[in-house]
Design a protein around this motif. Structure first.
Motif, PDB file in Angstrom:
ATOM      1  N   GLU A 219       0.825  -1.217   0.000  1.00 40.95           N
ATOM      2  CA  GLU A 219       0.000   0.000   0.000  1.00 40.95           C
ATOM      3  C   GLU A 219       0.859   1.267   0.000  1.00 40.95           C
ATOM      4  O   GLU A 219       0.568   2.216  -0.710  1.00 40.95           O
ATOM      5  N   LEU A 222       2.052   2.383  -3.454  1.00 36.52           N
ATOM      6  CA  LEU A 222       1.098   2.696  -4.518  1.00 36.52           C
ATOM      7  C   LEU A 222       1.121   4.192  -4.793  1.00 36.52           C
ATOM      8  O   LEU A 222       1.191   5.001  -3.863  1.00 36.52           O
ATOM      9  N   LEU A 223       1.108   4.567  -6.085  1.00 41.39           N
ATOM     10  CA  LEU A 223       1.216   5.984  -6.428  1.00 41.39           C
ATOM     11  C   LEU A 223      -0.131   6.714  -6.323  1.00 41.39           C
ATOM     12  O   LEU A 223      -0.192   7.867  -5.936  1.00 41.39           O
ATOM     13  N   GLU A 224      -1.211   5.984  -6.647  1.00 37.52           N
ATOM     14  CA  GLU A 224      -2.511   6.653  -6.600  1.00 37.52           C
ATOM     15  C   GLU A 224      -2.985   6.743  -5.145  1.00 37.52           C
ATOM     16  O   GLU A 224      -2.612   5.913  -4.319  1.00 37.52           O
ATOM     17  N   ALA A 225      -3.758   7.759  -4.853  1.00 41.35           N
ATOM     18  CA  ALA A 225      -4.219   7.993  -3.477  1.00 41.35           C
ATOM     19  C   ALA A 225      -5.189   6.901  -3.022  1.00 41.35           C
ATOM     20  O   ALA A 225      -5.853   6.299  -3.821  1.00 41.35           O
TER      21      ALA A 225
END
Lengths: 225, 144
Positions: A219, A222-225
């Protein structure tokens, strides 16, 4: 490393039979080290296939290349323009590379290798399986020798009654018994007592392939929010 | 002798034996067929299986590799390794539908000029019997 074998040349020729323009794409990681699918093997296989096809009167045009690591899109991307001009790609990577190319490019991606196991180099030309990727490592208990990969019966408490007097496996004659090796190793380390006082719990195989295809998520990466 | 065509035979020769033997054959004014193209290697241990396949691919009808007598390799075991590679490629050629006799490994010493000429004759005769590897002579993809 991932150890693979090149498929028999007859099978490769059969797989390639419908195609006349093919990129042979190697991978310069594990399969290059185990001499199955690196830049070198791409050259050899391409020369062999050209010879066979020319001889049989069905010449083939082969482009050659090798990605640093075929299991990552970024290393395959430079081959995109070449791939667009082909009828198919023969991948000399492990199965991961083949899958990766297949999801990225909309042309047939063909395997040139049979992916075998996670192995070590015994000496040049010989590789041995030493890790089974079971997802629940116990090497700290077994002196760095994996009974899951190296015992034919995956025993957690060995050796079994079948071990031969010379310390080889009853299933594979020239194979050393992993548990004999574990006990010798722990004796050398002065840690045999620890093994005797460790109760090996029943193995939870759900982290192995028995639990179905596996996935890892971090987690925090991970680049996306 | 040449069965109507002049074959192309690539001879990978070790600097310490076969290449010197070829030189000696010349000095002795020995006659042998002109089909051979000699490529000097520092040792047959330098032989790469790709050299063999590329030679055939680029139009050779036969390939020979000539190294030192067994036990006499200048680099101890280069000739033995080369022999293994040649055997592997012979096996591969057969599986590709190409006569494995087109490739051969020979052992000789630098003093054997006559033996070199004999090998050249032997190989040329053998290839003449087998005929050209490709009737077209060139591959369609073979540019340049």
């Amino acid at each position: 490393m991932i150890v693979a074998d090149q498929k028999p040349i007859e099978e490769i020729l059969e797989i390639l039979a419908p195609y006349k323009r093919v990129l042979f794409l190697g991978c310069q990681s594990c399969v290059a080290v185990c001499m199955a699918g690196g830049e070198k093997e791409v050259g050899l296989l391409a020369a062999a296939v050209r010879l066979a096809r020319a001889k049989s009167g069905a010449p083939i045009e082969i482009a050659e290349g090798a990605a640093k690591r075929q299991c990552d899109d970024e290393f395959n991307e430079p081959f995109g323009p070449v791939i667009q001009q082909q009828e198919a790609v023969l991948s000399l990577a492990c199965g991961v590379g083949v899958n990766k190319l297949a999801e990225r490019f909309a042309i047939p991606i063909l395997p040139a290798l049979n992916t075998r196991f996670f192995g070590k180099v015994e000496r040049q030309g010989i590789w041995k399986e030493v890790c089974a990727g079971c997802g629940d490592c116990i090497l700290h208990l077994t002196g760095g020798i994996c009974p899951i990969a190296r015992c034919a019966k995956n025993l957690l408490n060995g050796p079994c009654g079948g071990v031969r007097a010379d310390g080889t496996c009853e299933v594979k004659r020239d194979w050393p018994c992993a548990w004999v090796q574990i006990i010798q190793r722990l004796e050398e380390l002065g840690q045999l007592e620890r093994l005797l006082s460790t109760r090996m719990a029943a193995k939870d195989w759900s982290s192995d392939r028995h639990g179905g295809p596996r996935r890892r998520v971090r987690e925090d990466m991970l680049l996306e929010a | 002798m040449n069965n109507g065509f002049e074959s192309k035979i690539v001879a990978f020769c070790c600097h310490y034996c076969a290449f010197a033997a070829a030189d000696l054959a010349g000095v002795l004014r020995l006659k042998y067929p002109p089909d051979l193209r000699i490529i000097r290697l520092p040792c047959t241990g330098k032989l790469d299986t790709l050299f063999l396949l590329k030679a055939f691919e680029k139009g050779a009808d036969g390939v020979l590799v000539a190294g030192c007598l067994e036990g006499s390799c200048h680099f101890i075991s280069g000739n033995l390794r080369a022999k293994k590679r040649v055997l592997a490629v012979k096996n591969l050629l057969e599986r590709l539908g190409i006569e494995k006799e087109r490739l051969e490994f020979f052992n000789l010493s630098s003093a054997q000029g006559e033996r070199f000429a004999q090998i050249a004759r032997e190989m040329t005769e053998r290839i003449a019997k087998l005929g050209p590897l490709r009737s077209s002579g060139r591959c369609p993809y073979d540019r340049g």
